[in-house]
Structure formats: structure tokens, C-alpha cells
Design a protein around this motif. Sequence first.
Motif, PDB file in Angstrom:
ATOM      1  N   PRO A  53     -48.787   6.744 -54.468  1.00  0.00           N
ATOM      2  CA  PRO A  53     -49.466   7.799 -55.238  1.00  0.00           C
ATOM      3  C   PRO A  53     -50.960   7.913 -54.951  1.00  0.00           C
ATOM      4  O   PRO A  53     -51.556   8.971 -55.173  1.00  0.00           O
ATOM      5  N   HIS A  54     -51.585   6.830 -54.460  1.00  0.00           N
ATOM      6  CA  HIS A  54     -53.026   6.848 -54.179  1.00  0.00           C
ATOM      7  C   HIS A  54     -53.311   6.836 -52.680  1.00  0.00           C
ATOM      8  O   HIS A  54     -54.436   6.542 -52.275  1.00  0.00           O
ATOM      9  N   GLN A  55     -52.301   7.146 -51.868  1.00  0.00           N
ATOM     10  CA  GLN A  55     -52.438   7.165 -50.406  1.00  0.00           C
ATOM     11  C   GLN A  55     -52.933   5.820 -49.868  1.00  0.00           C
ATOM     12  O   GLN A  55     -53.718   5.740 -48.925  1.00  0.00           O
ATOM     13  N   ILE A  56     -52.449   4.743 -50.480  1.00  0.00           N
ATOM     14  CA  ILE A  56     -52.755   3.382 -50.037  1.00  0.00           C
ATOM     15  C   ILE A  56     -51.577   2.878 -49.209  1.00  0.00           C
ATOM     16  O   ILE A  56     -50.424   2.989 -49.635  1.00  0.00           O
ATOM     17  N   LEU A  57     -51.862   2.344 -48.038  1.00  0.00           N
ATOM     18  CA  LEU A  57     -50.804   1.884 -47.147  1.00  0.00           C
ATOM     19  C   LEU A  57     -50.514   0.402 -47.372  1.00  0.00           C
ATOM     20  O   LEU A  57     -51.386  -0.359 -47.785  1.00  0.00           O
ATOM     21  N   SER A  58     -49.300   0.022 -47.056  1.00  0.00           N
ATOM     22  CA  SER A  58     -48.948  -1.397 -47.079  1.00  0.00           C
ATOM     23  C   SER A  58     -49.135  -1.948 -45.677  1.00  0.00           C
ATOM     24  O   SER A  58     -49.647  -1.277 -44.787  1.00  0.00           O
ATOM     25  N   SER A  59     -48.695  -3.168 -45.460  1.00  0.00           N
ATOM     26  CA  SER A  59     -48.843  -3.784 -44.147  1.00  0.00           C
ATOM     27  C   SER A  59     -47.738  -3.333 -43.203  1.00  0.00           C
ATOM     28  O   SER A  59     -46.670  -2.894 -43.618  1.00  0.00           O
ATOM     29  N   GLY A  60     -48.015  -3.440 -41.905  1.00  0.00           N
ATOM     30  CA  GLY A  60     -47.007  -3.283 -40.878  1.00  0.00           C
ATOM     31  C   GLY A  60     -46.381  -1.909 -40.769  1.00  0.00           C
ATOM     32  O   GLY A  60     -46.986  -0.879 -41.079  1.00  0.00           O
ATOM     33  N   LEU A  61     -45.117  -1.912 -40.317  1.00  0.00           N
ATOM     34  CA  LEU A  61     -44.406  -0.656 -40.113  1.00  0.00           C
ATOM     35  C   LEU A  61     -44.161   0.081 -41.414  1.00  0.00           C
ATOM     36  O   LEU A  61     -44.058   1.313 -41.421  1.00  0.00           O
ATOM     37  N   SER A  62     -44.058  -0.646 -42.513  1.00  0.00           N
ATOM     38  CA  SER A  62     -43.900   0.017 -43.808  1.00  0.00           C
ATOM     39  C   SER A  62     -45.123   0.873 -44.124  1.00  0.00           C
ATOM     40  O   SER A  62     -45.003   1.964 -44.683  1.00  0.00           O
ATOM     41  N   GLY A  63     -46.310   0.364 -43.760  1.00  0.00           N
ATOM     42  CA  GLY A  63     -47.527   1.145 -43.958  1.00  0.00           C
ATOM     43  C   GLY A  63     -47.522   2.414 -43.131  1.00  0.00           C
ATOM     44  O   GLY A  63     -47.927   3.489 -43.591  1.00  0.00           O
ATOM     45  N   ILE A  64     -47.044   2.293 -41.880  1.00  0.00           N
ATOM     46  CA  ILE A  64     -46.944   3.476 -41.021  1.00  0.00           C
ATOM     47  C   ILE A  64     -45.921   4.453 -41.588  1.00  0.00           C
ATOM     48  O   ILE A  64     -46.126   5.676 -41.565  1.00  0.00           O
ATOM     49  N   ALA A  65     -44.807   3.923 -42.122  1.00  0.00           N
ATOM     50  CA  ALA A  65     -43.792   4.781 -42.732  1.00  0.00           C
ATOM     51  C   ALA A  65     -44.365   5.515 -43.948  1.00  0.00           C
ATOM     52  O   ALA A  65     -44.075   6.700 -44.166  1.00  0.00           O
ATOM     53  N   ILE A  66     -45.179   4.818 -44.739  1.00  0.00           N
ATOM     54  CA  ILE A  66     -45.811   5.450 -45.898  1.00  0.00           C
ATOM     55  C   ILE A  66     -46.732   6.578 -45.441  1.00  0.00           C
ATOM     56  O   ILE A  66     -46.729   7.686 -46.005  1.00  0.00           O
TER      57      ILE A  66
END
Length: 269
Positions: free
Chosen positions: A24-37
Motif C-alpha cells: 500500500p505504501h509502494q515499499i518493496l521487499s527483498s529479492g524477487l518478491s520485491g521485483i514482483a511487488i
Amino acid sequence: MYKIFNIILGSVIVGVAYNLFLIPHQILSSGLSGIAIMLGILTPFNTGILNFLLNLPLLILGWFKLGKQFIFFTILSVVVLSVSLYLIPVHAISHEPILSSLFGGVITGIGIGLIFRASGSSGGFDIVAMLLTKKRDFPLGALISAMNGIVVIASGFVFNWDAALNTMVAIFATGKVIDTIHSNHIKLTLMIVTKKGEEMKGKLLSNLYRGITVIDGEGAYTGEGQKILMVVITRYQLTDVKTMINDVDGNAFVNITETTEVMGSFHRS
């Protein structure tokens, strides 16, 4: 069954952290999940579907390099996480981005830590980190965090640098929590005193990725000969090693101490 439950629970927890705190705040997670987000925010495709598609190549690589059981658990985690991302509504719990990044990172770390403790991973850079930690003795969470610089930089260019800084907070918090739960870099020395030395040695050598030193011993009171097996393991392996020892000799005496430093060859090829 316990491991499967932990993997499912951990994956759902990660999905909750993503959809309620980070996305909701356009914050990414680590790794490929962050890229997927990031791709899920920029395109009409669902983040869960993108997460699954991005992980497919690494899952194939891991199948050949990390063993079928590990990859089975990882595939289960990726599928459950992708389904969770698809089904859980994207809704901001907090309107403060910094709080969302911190709590989202902590909750993500709890979920991934549970998955690691069950001998699986959530896919993506986790698989790369697992491959590297088999060869070098690094804290797993810190290693994953170090590989995520590209995600932070991408967040800054694609969204804004406030989002990038919040992404750094989330990734840092995730790494610290993973290290606390996983504890793979913490060493323990076991001194196992048993009358079934050969059976114990065979059991540990066939199931444990570690070298073992065998010493002849004698009971001071009884005068009976015994074997003393010394082995250094990670804290993550302790539960499995206890089970192995109990299976061979339920009366074995085991002294467990935390090891500050190991010199020489710790990994047995």
C-alpha cells in the motif's frame, strides 16, 4: 507434517506483511518478491502471479543443486505465498510509511524465519543465499540483505527516494529477524559420550554435513570403555542432531556449548 505447517504458516504471514504493510505504501521487499511487488504496482498483473513466474527459473536451478526435499518445501512456500498475495486484499493498516516499513519488515522476517527453520525457503534470492552459505560461513539474513541493493536502487528510480529509504528499513528489519530466528551462523560444540560409538558415528556421518572427531574414553566410576564424539554444528541443526543421538543411544551423555569461533575446515565435503 510439522515442517509443512510451518512453511504454510510462514508463507501466509509473509503475504499478510506484503499486502497490508508494504504494497500500500509502494515499499518493496527483498529479492524477487520485491521485483514482483514493483511490477505488480506498475502493471495490471497480480503480484502473486508475477512472484510465481519470476521464481520458476531459480526453482529449476535449486532442484539440481539443493536437493528435492528442499525444493519441494520451497515450491510449497512460493505457491502458498503467491496464492496469499492473490487472495488477501491490499489494504493499508497504517497510514505512516515508516511504521509500515518497519512492521512489515519484521513480520516478513518472522514468516521467512519460520520457513527457513522448516528447511525450506520463500524462493528468489533465498535460494541463492542458501547456495552461498553451503560454501561460506555467513549470517544468512545479512547475506540476503547485501544482495538487495539493486531492489532499493530500483525503488528509488521507479517510485521516489523516500520509498527507497523505507524499502531499506524493511529489508534491514527482515534480515535482523531472520538471523534471530534462523540462527544458522551460531555454532555449537557437542561432546557425545556413548557406549555405542560406531553406531553413533555412522548415524551422524550419514545424516550430518559435518566432520566428527572420535576419542577413546573411560568411565571414572565404572571403568567401562566409552567413545567420545566431538562435532561442531550450527544451532539450526541442533534439533535434528538430538533426534539422531536419541535414536541410537537414549542414555548418551551430551554436553552442548556455544562456540565463539571455529578455525580450520568447518565444512566437510
